[in-house]
Scaffold this motif. Sequence first.
Motif, mmCIF file in Angstrom:
data_model
loop_
_atom_site.group_PDB
_atom_site.id
_atom_site.type_symbol
_atom_site.label_atom_id
_atom_site.label_comp_id
_atom_site.label_asym_id
_atom_site.label_seq_id
_atom_site.Cartn_x
_atom_site.Cartn_y
_atom_site.Cartn_z
ATOM 1 N N ALA A 273 6.270 2.075 -22.054
ATOM 2 C CA ALA A 273 6.762 2.230 -23.638
ATOM 3 C C ALA A 273 6.239 3.493 -24.072
ATOM 4 O O ALA A 273 6.962 4.394 -24.820
ATOM 5 C CB ALA A 273 6.317 0.880 -24.283
ATOM 6 N N ASN A 274 4.995 3.908 -23.685
ATOM 7 C CA ASN A 274 4.398 5.163 -24.459
ATOM 8 C C ASN A 274 3.676 6.072 -23.145
ATOM 9 O O ASN A 274 2.650 5.875 -23.131
ATOM 10 C CB ASN A 274 2.974 4.750 -25.258
ATOM 11 N N ALA A 329 7.679 -4.723 -18.412
ATOM 12 C CA ALA A 329 7.444 -6.083 -17.782
ATOM 13 C C ALA A 329 7.624 -6.115 -16.256
ATOM 14 O O ALA A 329 7.165 -6.655 -15.513
ATOM 15 C CB ALA A 329 8.476 -7.100 -18.389
ATOM 16 N N GLU A 330 8.897 -5.199 -15.776
ATOM 17 C CA GLU A 330 8.785 -5.087 -14.344
ATOM 18 C C GLU A 330 7.784 -4.204 -13.660
ATOM 19 O O GLU A 330 7.926 -4.240 -12.193
ATOM 20 C CB GLU A 330 10.292 -4.756 -13.889
ATOM 21 N N ILE A 346 -2.774 0.765 -7.106
ATOM 22 C CA ILE A 346 -3.363 -0.564 -7.365
ATOM 23 C C ILE A 346 -2.359 -1.394 -8.173
ATOM 24 O O ILE A 346 -1.763 -0.798 -9.143
ATOM 25 C CB ILE A 346 -4.849 -0.087 -7.984
ATOM 26 N N ALA A 347 -2.560 -2.779 -7.969
ATOM 27 C CA ALA A 347 -1.646 -3.643 -8.806
ATOM 28 C C ALA A 347 -2.236 -3.437 -10.119
ATOM 29 O O ALA A 347 -3.220 -3.786 -10.599
ATOM 30 C CB ALA A 347 -1.589 -4.911 -8.171
ATOM 31 N N ILE A 348 -1.162 -3.418 -11.199
ATOM 32 C CA ILE A 348 -1.541 -3.497 -12.683
ATOM 33 C C ILE A 348 -2.243 -4.849 -12.893
ATOM 34 O O ILE A 348 -3.006 -4.957 -13.875
ATOM 35 C CB ILE A 348 -0.122 -3.474 -13.552
ATOM 36 N N GLU A 349 -1.724 -5.979 -12.108
ATOM 37 C CA GLU A 349 -2.238 -7.252 -12.420
ATOM 38 C C GLU A 349 -3.832 -7.174 -12.239
ATOM 39 O O GLU A 349 -4.638 -7.994 -12.915
ATOM 40 C CB GLU A 349 -1.541 -8.176 -11.395
ATOM 41 N N ILE A 395 -1.030 9.496 -13.061
ATOM 42 C CA ILE A 395 -0.764 8.128 -12.707
ATOM 43 C C ILE A 395 0.890 7.483 -13.198
ATOM 44 O O ILE A 395 1.085 7.596 -14.131
ATOM 45 C CB ILE A 395 -1.828 7.131 -14.013
ATOM 46 N N GLU A 396 1.293 6.990 -11.991
ATOM 47 C CA GLU A 396 2.623 6.636 -12.350
ATOM 48 C C GLU A 396 2.667 5.184 -12.415
ATOM 49 O O GLU A 396 2.334 4.398 -11.492
ATOM 50 C CB GLU A 396 3.585 7.171 -11.216
ATOM 51 N N VAL A 397 3.422 4.688 -13.312
ATOM 52 C CA VAL A 397 3.432 3.164 -13.483
ATOM 53 C C VAL A 397 4.687 2.873 -12.974
ATOM 54 O O VAL A 397 5.992 3.486 -13.552
ATOM 55 C CB VAL A 397 3.277 2.713 -15.233
ATOM 56 N N THR A 398 4.874 2.129 -11.904
ATOM 57 C CA THR A 398 6.102 1.721 -11.216
ATOM 58 C C THR A 398 6.272 0.233 -10.652
ATOM 59 O O THR A 398 4.952 -0.535 -10.583
ATOM 60 C CB THR A 398 5.946 2.706 -10.084
ATOM 61 N N GLU A 399 7.301 0.048 -10.328
ATOM 62 C CA GLU A 399 7.577 -1.550 -9.702
ATOM 63 C C GLU A 399 7.396 -1.183 -8.342
ATOM 64 O O GLU A 399 7.407 -2.283 -7.513
ATOM 65 C CB GLU A 399 8.773 -2.117 -10.064
ATOM 66 N N ARG A 400 7.524 0.057 -7.806
ATOM 67 C CA ARG A 400 7.375 0.247 -6.243
ATOM 68 C C ARG A 400 6.017 0.086 -5.819
ATOM 69 O O ARG A 400 5.075 0.830 -6.324
ATOM 70 C CB ARG A 400 8.072 1.451 -6.133
ATOM 71 N N TYR A 401 5.737 -0.132 -4.508
ATOM 72 C CA TYR A 401 4.501 -0.013 -3.775
ATOM 73 C C TYR A 401 4.431 0.874 -2.818
ATOM 74 O O TYR A 401 5.446 0.719 -1.706
ATOM 75 C CB TYR A 401 4.142 -1.507 -3.004
ATOM 76 N N ASP A 402 3.541 1.937 -2.907
ATOM 77 C CA ASP A 402 3.558 3.099 -1.800
ATOM 78 C C ASP A 402 2.289 2.545 -1.207
ATOM 79 O O ASP A 402 1.105 2.629 -1.933
ATOM 80 C CB ASP A 402 3.280 4.377 -2.356
ATOM 81 N N GLU A 403 1.933 2.679 -0.003
ATOM 82 C CA GLU A 403 0.955 2.702 0.716
ATOM 83 C C GLU A 403 -0.137 3.906 0.532
ATOM 84 O O GLU A 403 0.698 5.009 0.290
ATOM 85 C CB GLU A 403 0.995 2.460 2.338
ATOM 86 N N GLY A 404 -1.382 3.798 0.286
ATOM 87 C CA GLY A 404 -2.147 5.226 0.029
ATOM 88 C C GLY A 404 -2.480 5.852 1.231
ATOM 89 O O GLY A 404 -2.013 5.578 2.392
ATOM 90 N N PHE A 405 -2.968 7.200 0.982
ATOM 91 C CA PHE A 405 -2.969 8.176 2.119
ATOM 92 C C PHE A 405 -3.764 7.535 3.334
ATOM 93 O O PHE A 405 -2.951 7.757 4.319
ATOM 94 C CB PHE A 405 -4.072 9.328 1.543
ATOM 95 N N TRP A 406 -4.800 7.045 3.151
ATOM 96 C CA TRP A 406 -5.550 6.317 4.604
ATOM 97 C C TRP A 406 -4.806 5.227 5.066
ATOM 98 O O TRP A 406 -4.900 4.903 6.344
ATOM 99 C CB TRP A 406 -6.913 6.202 4.139
ATOM 100 N N VAL A 407 -4.192 4.339 4.182
ATOM 101 C CA VAL A 407 -3.383 3.382 4.670
ATOM 102 C C VAL A 407 -2.230 3.769 5.408
ATOM 103 O O VAL A 407 -2.080 3.180 6.616
ATOM 104 C CB VAL A 407 -2.942 2.419 3.333
ATOM 105 N N ARG A 408 -1.522 4.757 5.145
ATOM 106 C CA ARG A 408 -0.479 5.049 5.993
ATOM 107 C C ARG A 408 -0.986 5.764 7.452
ATOM 108 O O ARG A 408 -0.268 5.778 8.379
ATOM 109 C CB ARG A 408 0.136 6.413 5.004
ATOM 110 N N ARG A 409 -2.416 6.079 7.365
ATOM 111 C CA ARG A 409 -2.875 6.547 8.621
ATOM 112 C C ARG A 409 -3.594 5.433 9.147
ATOM 113 O O ARG A 409 -4.659 5.897 10.095
ATOM 114 C CB ARG A 409 -3.663 7.835 8.170
#
Length: 529
Positions: A273-274, A329-330, A346-349, A395-409
Amino acid sequence: MHEKPNAQQGTVAGFLATVFSLLILFLFQWLLGTAFVPFDLFDLLARILPGGLITFGIDLIVSIIAALNLEDTSSTAKTAEHVLAIFIMLGLGALAGRLLFSWWRRSDRDPRSGLIIGVIVGAVLALISAGINQSSTASRFVSMALIAAVFAGWGGLLRWMYDRLTPLLPSEMAGGLNRRQFLIRVGGAAAALTFAGGGLSTIVRRTLSPESENDLTWSGANTLPNADAALQPVPGTRPEFTSVRDHYRIDINSLPPVVRESEWKLKIHGQIANPLELTLSELRENYEPLHQFITLSCISNPVAGDLIGTQRWTGVSLKRILDDVKPDAEALYLKITSADGFDESIAIERVMADERIMLAYAWDDLPLTTAHGFPLRIFIPDRYGMKQPKWIMDIEVTERYDEGFWVRRGWDEVARVNATSVVDTVATGSLIQQGDQTLVPIGGMAYAGARGISKVEIRVDNGDWQEAQLRQPISDLTWVLWRYDWPFVAGQHTVYVRCIDGKGVAQIETARGERPSGSTGIDSRWFNL
Ligand SMILES: Nc1nc2c(c(=O)[nH]1)N[C@H]1C(S)=C(S)[C@@H](COP(=O)(O)O)O[C@H]1N2
Ligand SMILES: [Mo]
């Protein structure tokens, strides 16, 4: 009829012209803070080569350092990378010289072709550098112009050497240097360069991170919260608190990115929202500061390795900031992006459930150093360093999950720290006399992230596991020091250590390498009384 220079001589000429060019670039970097192109090329390779190859390289360097018993793994590894970066550049330069000489030998090109090739090579390198370099303090344009000019000179110099060598070579020397002379020369030059490279990179590191000696640090003026703990560490146990200077440094950059405070704002955007943009002073002043004593470990740390340290971090609970930006919410994740292109999600939860997750701007009461993530980094309890970006920009707030730099590796997606325990010292010089018994103090560390440590056990030779004494830790996010005073028995012995975390779970005793989920296994130490 004069013989023309051959490919071997081209190799030597390419090598020499590149040495010369790198010296000039190094000098300018030192004086003006311009980009040093071998490091940029190396960093580019580190980002685009397959992850398996990169981690293989890292593992190799770390295990060589361990095998050679060198101190301070992370700075030795950086030096090794710097030397490697210079070697790669010299290798490419030698190859280029070889190809050019062969080309000129076959078809008599315009003498200006050297210069033209140099300009093209310089332009490509300048673009690579502009795309990747975050550490130079000079303007991007100055660095690019310098790189282009130096490599134009490099091409010109190569052609000049080619032209000069032609009349100098009588036809009976047509073979040029024989193989042995050639190898001796290149080998000698390479050895000299290794030392020069090591020295150079040390100077580069020193000039770029002149950590001030003046003590405005928290630790210089305060005692640790557990200063009154009853149990004293055994002499020779690691320092309980790691100075910023001694803290390991691991990241994907030859030289750490330099972020200017005046040009920096933390951008928080996306499904909120902000949307917010916060300066460093706004982060410091608009939010309650949070101080936490934290042990951070690299997932590449071998059992008993030195890629682990304990500092006092200061920052802002990330939850407070999320309360202000109000995620939709999403929205499910925060995608964090850093100045060096590193990223993690990182998960917002989790952030909402754990106020200890923080954006940190100070270590030991001083702003983060360049090497450790100035101006901002994140702390996430119980996770290895690979999940915790330094030099945060966005910091992007998103519903999409991206693997991190080392996780992709190929590294562990969760990267929860494994419980580990280490023997730091068997203090054979500090024996304790107790009645008619002599005790040998044995000491070390145990760590299980935010789970804490409930028990450490020691075994000498084939004896039974015995419980060690635990020192009250600095905080429940730090390692725990332990000691065990072992009754003297003359002879050669091996001491083993294992621990149980604060949740009652024993450390994994099976020896396992760092990749992909962090090392496990029992540490031991041999001693002789
Ligand atoms: N931007 C960025 N953040 C990063 C990294 C990196 O390469 N780039 N490396 C991570 C890894 S693998 C570790 S172990 C920690 C190390 O932090 P330190 O160098 O301050 O000890 O930073 C993490 N954060
Ligand atoms: Mo790491």
